[in-house]
Design an enzyme around this catalytic site. Structure first.
Site, short mmCIF file in Angstrom:
data_model
loop_
_atom_site.label_atom_id
_atom_site.label_comp_id
_atom_site.label_asym_id
_atom_site.label_seq_id
_atom_site.Cartn_x
_atom_site.Cartn_y
_atom_site.Cartn_z
CG ASP A 1 48.02 47.96 46.90
OD1 ASP A 1 47.43 47.51 47.87
OD2 ASP A 1 48.56 49.17 46.84
CG ASP B 1 39.59 35.91 38.93
OD1 ASP B 1 40.24 34.97 38.50
OD2 ASP B 1 38.94 36.74 37.99
CE LYS C 1 44.20 49.90 46.32
NZ LYS C 1 45.55 50.03 46.75
CG ASP D 1 44.93 33.18 37.46
OD1 ASP D 1 44.24 32.42 38.14
OD2 ASP D 1 44.75 33.51 36.33
CE1 TYR E 1 35.44 40.21 38.41
CE2 TYR E 1 35.77 37.75 38.93
CZ TYR E 1 36.17 38.94 38.49
OH TYR E 1 37.69 38.85 38.53
#
Ligand code: NAD
Length: 364
Positions: free
Chosen positions: A224, A248, A192, A252, A142
């Site tokens: 994942d 992020d 990752k 959620d 970001y």
């Protein structure tokens, strides 16, 4: 007696509705314990774009930096959604986070037993879900440059950059280890590492910190796998730590497990006591202005503010107990009413404030 100057950035949509109630709760707690809390408001997000042409004023950031803590609502909405607009409400949010140097976003996730039915998961273990996600907040995809869209060979192209330094990774994993120590002493570091260079660096730093802190058990998961495990066995997590983008998305997902976005608070912390506290939900334009938003996420964020920025854990606990109690007694805003009778934002806050007062009276 504590003294504190608390900055409030209500923002857009339901942001002002829920922060107003959180401030009322903080005033009540201040009065009950004899603390002196002062509040001041600063514009941010779409509202600030409408008033000043930018999503955050530099002087607002300077004033917030001198405060004891920041209570933040939410920003954004369809009015400011044009992707070609020169400035967007989220620019204000990112600039506040960066400007305050709050690099660790802490999101506790728990399922309230009376609200089990509101969760889309139907696992019998759901009632024991109680974990914290620590998301790195000021680095990664970001923020790193280059980040741009350009024309080349007759089509548009875009690039974002994911970058992390060892020290950025280390400081946020240390926050997770510290939190785990006060809980079940288990950290899951999520990366990752199989395909990303930043992921491999993340894993190396995490493994070194794990060796240096043998009292805390650490395991490592690919993002994942973690996304799947959160659905299949959410009760097994204690503290999850991960980089900005993965955090992020996973937070959620975790929020949905709990049954309502309107119930989950967050704290964003840096190296000083000045923290930023905000509900994890957005500005909810679909219900803004109707007076039906659930104020509990913002109110629980104010409890985190008392604990982490003002060093007032007993006061924080009182608010959290009052939330447990009002939920147990059946107070429901529409988002958690499962189609049953619902009360308004103001009524929920009134019920909570009455409960806070009753609990405090019982303590004396
Ligand atoms: P959202 O969290 O605003 O809403 C998702 C759903 O949850 C909606 O149906 C909404 O009505 C409901 N909801 C959220 N909070 C609630 C509450 N307190 N009480 C009752 N119901 C609640 O997410 P979205 O719809 O994806 O985004 C709306 C806007 O908010 C967008 O502009 C987005 O960019 C912005 N946003 C801002 C933040 C932030 O400021 N930190 C975070 C997420 C989204």
């Amino acid at each position: 007696m504590a003294k504190a100057r608390i900055a409030v950035m209500p923002g857009d949509g339901i942001g002002p509705e829920v922060t107003t109630e959180a401030v009322r709760v903080l005033r009540t707690v201040g009065d009950l314990f004899g603390h002196r809390f002062e509040f001041f408001e600063e514009p941010v997000g779409g509202t600030c774009i409408d008033q000043h042409g930018v999503a955050l004023l530099p002087e607002s950031l300077r004033r917030v930096r001198r405060a004891s803590a920041l209570l933040f609502g939410a920003v954004g909405g369809p009015k400011w959604d044009d992707p070609r607009a020169p400035t967007r409400p989220e620019d204000g949010l990112l600039a506040v986070r960066k400007g305050l140097g709050v690099f660790a976003n802490i999101r506790p996730v728990r399922v309230y037993e009376p609200l089990l039915g509101a969760s889309p998961l139907k696992s019998p273990a759901l009632a024991s879900v109680d974990f914290i996600v620590v998301r790195e907040l000021t680095g990664g995809l970001y923020f790193a440059k280059p980040k741009r869209i350009w024309e080349s060979r007759g089509e548009r192209r875009a690039v974002d950059t994911c970058a992390y330094s060892e020290s950025e990774i280390e400081r946020v994993i240390k926050v997770a280890i510290g939190l785990a120590r006060s809980r079940r002493s288990k950290v899951t570091s999520v990366d990752k590492a199989n395909v990303m260079a930043t992921g491999r660096l993340w894993r190396e730093v995490a493994m070194r910190l794990s060796k240096e802190n043998p009292d805390v058990q650490m395991d490592h998961m690919l993002v994942d796998s973690c996304a799947m495990a959160l659905v299949v066995r959410p009760e097994t997590f204690d503290v999850i730590v991960t980089e900005n983008t993965f955090g992020d998305i996973l937070t959620d997902e975790a929020a949905v497990i709990s049954g309502s976005m309107g119930m989950l608070p967050s704290a964003s912390l840096g190296s000083s006591t000045l923290g930023m506290y905000e509900p994890i939900h957005g500005s909810a334009p679909d219900i803004a202005g109707k007076g039906i938003a659930n104020p509990l996420a913002a109110i629980l964020s104010s409890a985190m503010l008392l604990r982490h920025s003002l060093g007032l854990p007993a006061e924080a606990r009182l608010i959290e107990q009052a939330v447990d109690e009002v939920i147990a007694e059946g107070a429901r805003t529409a988002d958690i009413a499962s189609g049953g009778a619902a009360i308004s934002t103001r009524e929920m806050a009134d019920t909570l404030i009455a409960t806070v007062k009753a609990l405090r009276a019982a303590q004396r």
